[in-house]
Write a protein that holds these residues in place. Sequence first.
Motif, mmCIF file in Angstrom:
data_model
loop_
_atom_site.group_PDB
_atom_site.id
_atom_site.type_symbol
_atom_site.label_atom_id
_atom_site.label_comp_id
_atom_site.label_asym_id
_atom_site.label_seq_id
_atom_site.Cartn_x
_atom_site.Cartn_y
_atom_site.Cartn_z
ATOM 1 N N SER A 72 1.055 -1.164 -0.167
ATOM 2 C CA SER A 72 -0.106 0.303 -0.322
ATOM 3 C C SER A 72 0.966 1.625 0.110
ATOM 4 O O SER A 72 0.153 2.311 -0.112
ATOM 5 C CB SER A 72 -1.048 0.324 1.447
ATOM 6 O OG SER A 72 0.072 -0.362 2.519
ATOM 7 N N THR A 75 0.677 3.087 -2.793
ATOM 8 C CA THR A 75 -1.076 4.303 -2.894
ATOM 9 C C THR A 75 -0.600 5.112 -2.175
ATOM 10 O O THR A 75 -1.599 6.255 -2.977
ATOM 11 C CB THR A 75 -2.274 3.296 -2.419
ATOM 12 O OG1 THR A 75 -1.524 1.819 -3.306
ATOM 13 C CG2 THR A 75 -3.411 3.563 -2.334
ATOM 14 N N PRO A 105 -5.273 3.877 -8.075
ATOM 15 C CA PRO A 105 -4.825 4.071 -6.791
ATOM 16 C C PRO A 105 -4.434 1.804 -5.947
ATOM 17 O O PRO A 105 -3.775 1.948 -5.939
ATOM 18 C CB PRO A 105 -5.839 4.676 -5.970
ATOM 19 C CG PRO A 105 -7.024 5.314 -7.084
ATOM 20 C CD PRO A 105 -6.681 4.703 -8.011
#
Length: 367
Positions: A72, A75, A105
Motif C-alpha cells: 500500500s 497508493t 490507486p
Amino acid sequence: MFKYNYNAIKVKEVEGRYVTNKEIERFLKSLTPVFQVSTIGESVQGRSIKAITLGSGETRILLWSQMHGNESTTTKAVLDLVNLLKGDSELASVILENCTLKIIPILNPDGAMAYTRVNANSIDLNRDAQERTQPESVVLREVFNEFKPDFCFNLHDQRTIFNVGNTSKLATVSFLAPANDPARSISSNREVAMRLIVAMNKALQRLIPGQVGRYDDSFNSNCVGDAFQMQGVPTILFESGHFPEDYQREQTRYYIFISLIEAIEVISNKKIEHFEMDSYFEIPENNKLFLDIIIDNIDQLNSKFSKGDSAGILYVETLVGGKIEFRPKLEKVGDLSELYGHKMYNCLDINDLEEIQKSPSLLNVLK
C-alpha cells in the motif's frame, strides 16, 4: 531538490499499512471534476476499481498500485502526487499541461481488504498478464489498450529483507526497467525506462545515499511489467522498501512521492536524454541480507540452543481488527554473522537480555 512543503501536501487521512477502498474514498470524493474519478471495473467480489484521470497533455502516463493487495505504500504516494497536482504551483501547471495521467490507486481491492498479495481467487495478478484469467487483470489490460500510454509505472512494495548489493544499506527504494525478451536485450523503450530510473536515483541519492537498489531483471512474460515492455511502452517497476523504524512505511512513502515527481517532471520537460543509460547499471542489485531482528548468543536465554547460536526473526504482517500487527516468527538459527538485523540484541549484554525478557512475543518465539 523538492522545494515544496511535503507536510502540507501529504494526504494525512490515509496513513499506515492497511489501505482499502474505504480509506481512499474520502480523498477521491474531494477531487473536483477537473480530476476525473471513474469506475473502470469490478473485482472478483464486486468491489469497484477506480481510476483518476488528470491533465491535458499529449504525453500519457499510466500508473497502478496495489496490484498486490498488501502493498500500500505506493497508493499513499500517488494520492500525495494527486494532492500536489491539485495545487497552483508552477510544477503542477507544467505537468498538467504537458501530460495526461491515469492513476489506478487500488487495482486489487479484494486483496487490499483481506491484506493479501493475491486476489479473492488466490491469484497473483502480477503473474496473469498473458492469460488474464482474473477480472482485475482484464481491467488493467483494457485501460492499457484504451489509454495507449507512453509510459507505465508499476507500483509495489518489497519486504524488509532487501539490502543494496553486499552492503548493510537498506534497499529503501528499488527500481527495475523490466526485460522485454528472454535475452534481456535493451530495446529503445527499455532504454528510456533506464534513463528515467537514473534520473530518480540521482534525486534520491541526495536524500538516502546508498539506499537505492536495482531489482532482479529475470524475464517473465506473465509479469505485467515485462508484458507492457514487450508492447513497446517504457515501463518502470517501483519497489517501496524499508527505512529504519518505518514499519508503517510513511518515510518510504515520501521517497516514492519524490521519485514520481522527479520522473514525471523529467518526462514533462522532455529531459530524458539528459540522463545516461549506462548509469542504470551502476545502481547495485538488491540482495536479501536483512532480518527484522537478530538475537546473538541465544543459548544464554534458552539452553536448547547451541552455544553461540543466533536467532533470526522476521515479522509476519497480520490483519487484526482493521490494523496490521507485526508478529515475530523465528526464521533462522545458527551462524548469522553474514546477515544484518534491523534490530540487534546480544544475550551476553544484560540490558539486551532484560529487554528481550520483557517481550512476551519474543520469548514465545524462542521457546
